[in-house]
Design a protein around this motif. Structure first.
Motif, mmCIF file in Angstrom:
data_model
loop_
_atom_site.group_PDB
_atom_site.id
_atom_site.type_symbol
_atom_site.label_atom_id
_atom_site.label_comp_id
_atom_site.label_asym_id
_atom_site.label_seq_id
_atom_site.Cartn_x
_atom_site.Cartn_y
_atom_site.Cartn_z
ATOM 1 N N UNK A 35 0.300 0.140 -11.952
ATOM 2 C CA UNK A 35 -0.244 -0.469 -10.741
ATOM 3 C C UNK A 35 0.799 -1.344 -10.066
ATOM 4 N N UNK A 36 1.491 -2.169 -10.827
ATOM 5 C CA UNK A 36 2.501 -3.064 -10.257
ATOM 6 C C UNK A 36 3.627 -2.278 -9.593
ATOM 7 N N UNK A 37 4.021 -1.164 -10.185
ATOM 8 C CA UNK A 37 5.087 -0.342 -9.617
ATOM 9 C C UNK A 37 4.596 0.367 -8.359
ATOM 10 N N UNK A 38 3.378 0.887 -8.379
ATOM 11 C CA UNK A 38 2.882 1.708 -7.280
ATOM 12 C C UNK A 38 2.369 0.903 -6.096
ATOM 13 N N UNK A 39 1.818 -0.280 -6.322
ATOM 14 C CA UNK A 39 1.077 -0.956 -5.253
ATOM 15 C C UNK A 39 1.509 -2.390 -4.995
ATOM 16 N N UNK A 40 1.664 -3.174 -6.005
ATOM 17 C CA UNK A 40 1.883 -4.604 -5.850
ATOM 18 C C UNK A 40 3.170 -4.910 -5.090
ATOM 19 N N UNK A 41 3.063 -5.738 -4.077
ATOM 20 C CA UNK A 41 4.227 -6.150 -3.313
ATOM 21 C C UNK A 41 4.637 -5.199 -2.209
ATOM 22 N N UNK A 42 3.897 -4.104 -2.019
ATOM 23 C CA UNK A 42 4.229 -3.142 -0.970
ATOM 24 C C UNK A 42 3.327 -3.355 0.240
ATOM 25 N N UNK A 43 3.860 -3.026 1.411
ATOM 26 C CA UNK A 43 3.087 -3.109 2.646
ATOM 27 C C UNK A 43 2.045 -2.012 2.662
ATOM 28 N N UNK A 44 0.842 -2.359 3.083
ATOM 29 C CA UNK A 44 -0.245 -1.382 3.193
ATOM 30 C C UNK A 44 -0.361 -0.964 4.653
ATOM 31 N N UNK A 45 -0.196 0.317 4.905
ATOM 32 C CA UNK A 45 -0.308 0.857 6.251
ATOM 33 C C UNK A 45 -1.680 1.487 6.418
ATOM 34 N N UNK A 46 -2.297 1.347 7.602
ATOM 35 C CA UNK A 46 -3.639 1.900 7.800
ATOM 36 C C UNK A 46 -3.667 3.419 7.904
ATOM 37 N N UNK A 47 -2.516 4.026 8.268
ATOM 38 C CA UNK A 47 -2.491 5.480 8.393
ATOM 39 C C UNK A 47 -1.122 6.015 8.007
ATOM 40 N N UNK A 48 -1.084 7.309 7.676
ATOM 41 C CA UNK A 48 0.185 7.951 7.344
ATOM 42 C C UNK A 48 1.104 7.965 8.568
#
Length: 73
Positions: free
Chosen positions: A4-17
């Motif tokens: 989870x930390x590698x895939x998601x934590x600290x990354x920007x979340x974009x609403x669309x591709x």
């Protein structure tokens, strides 16, 4: 470090591709690395990340940079 930390934590979340791809083109245009977009299995938003084999081994966190190791696919 967990998956989870590698895939998601600290990354920007974009609403669309589409918005994530626009950002990757902007980064490439400024001389940055070639990123890929992907839908996160944890938060279901879209993130951008390094292509396999091109990780920088540092991830920014609220407490400063944190070393990571790229997972072997």
């Amino acid at each position: 470090m967990t998956e989870y930390e590698i895939a998601c934590l600290g990354k920007t979340r974009f609403p669309s591709r589409r918005s994530a791809r626009r950002k990757t083109r902007q980064i490439r245009g400024e001389g940055g690395p070639d990123f890929r977009t992907y839908r996160c299995q944890y938060c279901l938003a879209v993130h951008i990340g390094h292509r396999p084999g091109h990780a920088t081994y540092l991830r920014m966190t609220p407490h400063g940079p944190r070393p990571i190791q790229e997972l072997n696919a």
